[in-house]
Design a protein around this motif. Structure first.
Motif, short mmCIF file in Angstrom:
data_model
loop_
_atom_site.label_atom_id
_atom_site.label_comp_id
_atom_site.label_asym_id
_atom_site.label_seq_id
_atom_site.Cartn_x
_atom_site.Cartn_y
_atom_site.Cartn_z
N PHE A 160 0.71 -1.08 0.07
CA PHE A 160 -0.03 0.07 0.02
C PHE A 160 0.68 1.23 -0.10
O PHE A 160 0.17 2.41 -0.05
N ALA A 161 2.35 1.11 -0.11
CA ALA A 161 2.86 2.33 -0.15
C ALA A 161 3.84 2.35 -1.19
O ALA A 161 4.43 3.40 -1.54
N THR A 163 3.84 -0.60 -4.13
CA THR A 163 3.08 -1.03 -5.21
C THR A 163 2.00 -0.39 -5.52
O THR A 163 1.74 0.33 -6.96
N VAL A 164 1.17 -0.01 -4.68
CA VAL A 164 -0.09 1.03 -4.95
C VAL A 164 -0.04 1.94 -3.97
O VAL A 164 -0.40 1.95 -2.64
N PRO A 165 0.74 3.11 -4.32
CA PRO A 165 1.08 4.21 -3.12
C PRO A 165 -0.21 4.98 -3.03
O PRO A 165 -0.35 6.18 -3.32
N VAL A 166 -1.00 4.40 -1.77
CA VAL A 166 -2.19 5.24 -1.51
C VAL A 166 -1.91 5.64 0.05
O VAL A 166 -2.58 6.55 0.48
N LEU A 167 -0.90 4.97 0.71
CA LEU A 167 -0.78 5.43 2.26
C LEU A 167 0.73 5.78 2.45
O LEU A 167 1.57 4.89 1.77
N ASP A 176 -3.63 9.33 7.88
CA ASP A 176 -3.26 8.10 6.95
C ASP A 176 -1.98 7.66 7.46
O ASP A 176 -1.60 6.36 6.94
N GLN A 177 -1.25 8.22 8.14
CA GLN A 177 0.08 7.85 8.55
C GLN A 177 0.03 6.49 9.78
O GLN A 177 0.81 5.88 9.72
#
Length: 313
Positions: A160-161, A163-167, A176-177
């Motif tokens: 999530f940070a 591959t798919v940088p959403v967080l 969100d952190q």
């Protein structure tokens, strides 16, 4: 107030005293020269000047006996003085309390998430033991207990940070952190709570009063949550104090991995830097918070259990 809570309240000063003795003695059993470790952490010198070393021992009282060192440290502790950090040369209280607040926020958020996930899943799985949901829950809870936090945290960061940088992968202060570290820290207590609630609910549903309730035409859902889930919730609540203490003490990996300025990260840096006052104050804070959390959990379990309240009355 139950006798158990009363005994814990009376034992709290003894627990604090025993913890203070252990916290003071354990670092000194390592056999390391603390003054030498302090100088090396500050200057990087492998062979410092003996005169400077002797002056440092005198400055921090390391040239006296263990008894003199303990009485001086314990006396200052009773006055609310946690000492001065040996590496940053600032008051320990200024480092400890903000870090403890961050760790408590992280830990409480993880416990709330674990309860919101683990308790309903455990109750639902107990409705049909051996069913599909029960098998899925058993597999998931085993994985949640078995996977180390640094493996789960790294996997969440990659997913999530990276591959798919959403967080965000690191930091603290924004909502969100907190998502990834809370998920990482909540996995173990959620899995454990689900297993415990499932076992307690299955046992509760097999009791005679549940059969009587069903014979009166009470719906399965109401029987499940009122007679089974509520009893299981009381058991989990009683253990929540242990969960809080365990998560608070075990948050080092999560806080280091996600660069969170909490108590775990503070203790990690203090151990590396041989900062004994910070290590002592941090360990003592964890013990006291765990002891107080156990008492509060017992009171909450008492409030949820009508049978126990009747016994007290």
């Amino acid at each position: 107030m139950t006798p158990l809570v009363a005994r814990r309240l009376l034992a709290l000063p003894l627990v604090a005293a025993a913890a203070a003795v252990l916290v003071f003695l354990l670092p000194r059993f390592s056999g390391q020269d603390t003054a030498l470790a302090i100088l090396r952490s500050r200057t990087g010198e492998s062979d410092p000047d003996p005169a400077v070393l002797a002056a440092l021992r005198e400055q921090y009282g390391l040239d006296g006996s263990w008894w003199d060192q303990f009485t001086g440290w314990a006396g200052a502790l009773l006055r609310g003085d946690l000492g001065i950090s040996w590496t940053s040369r600032t008051p320990v209280s200024g480092l400890l309390w903000p870090a403890l607040g961050v760790s408590l926020t992280l830990t409480v958020a993880a416990l709330v998430l674990a309860a919101l996930v683990g308790i309903p899943l455990g109750v639902r799985a107990a409705r049909r033991p051996g069913g599909r949901l029960d098998r899925v829950l058993t597999t998931g809870s085993v994985l949640g207990v078995a996977i180390p936090e640094f493996v789960l945290g790294t996997a969440l960061v990659l997913a999530f940070a990276v591959t798919v940088p959403v967080l965000p992968a690191t930091g603290w202060g924004d909502v969100d952190q907190a998502v990834l570290p809370v998920l990482t820290l909540a996995a173990f207590p959620a899995a454990l709570a689900a297993q415990l609630v499932r076992a307690e609910t299955v046992d509760a549903l097999a009791r005679p009063h549940v059969a009587v309730a069903r014979s009166k035409g009470i719906s399965d859902g109401r029987v499940l949550w009122r007679h089974g889930g509520r009893l299981a919730l009381t058991s989990v609540t009683s253990l929540s104090g242990l969960f809080l203490g365990g998560l608070l003490g075990g948050s080092v990996v999560v806080e280091v991995l996600f660069a969170i300025p909490g108590l775990g990260r503070l203790l990690y840096d203090a151990v590396l830097g041989q900062d004994l006052p910070v290590v002592q104050a941090g360990l003592l804070a964890i013990v006291l918070v765990a002891a107080v959390a156990g008492i509060l959990a017992e009171l909450l379990a008492l409030a949820l259990d009508p049978v126990a309240r009747s016994a007290v009355r």
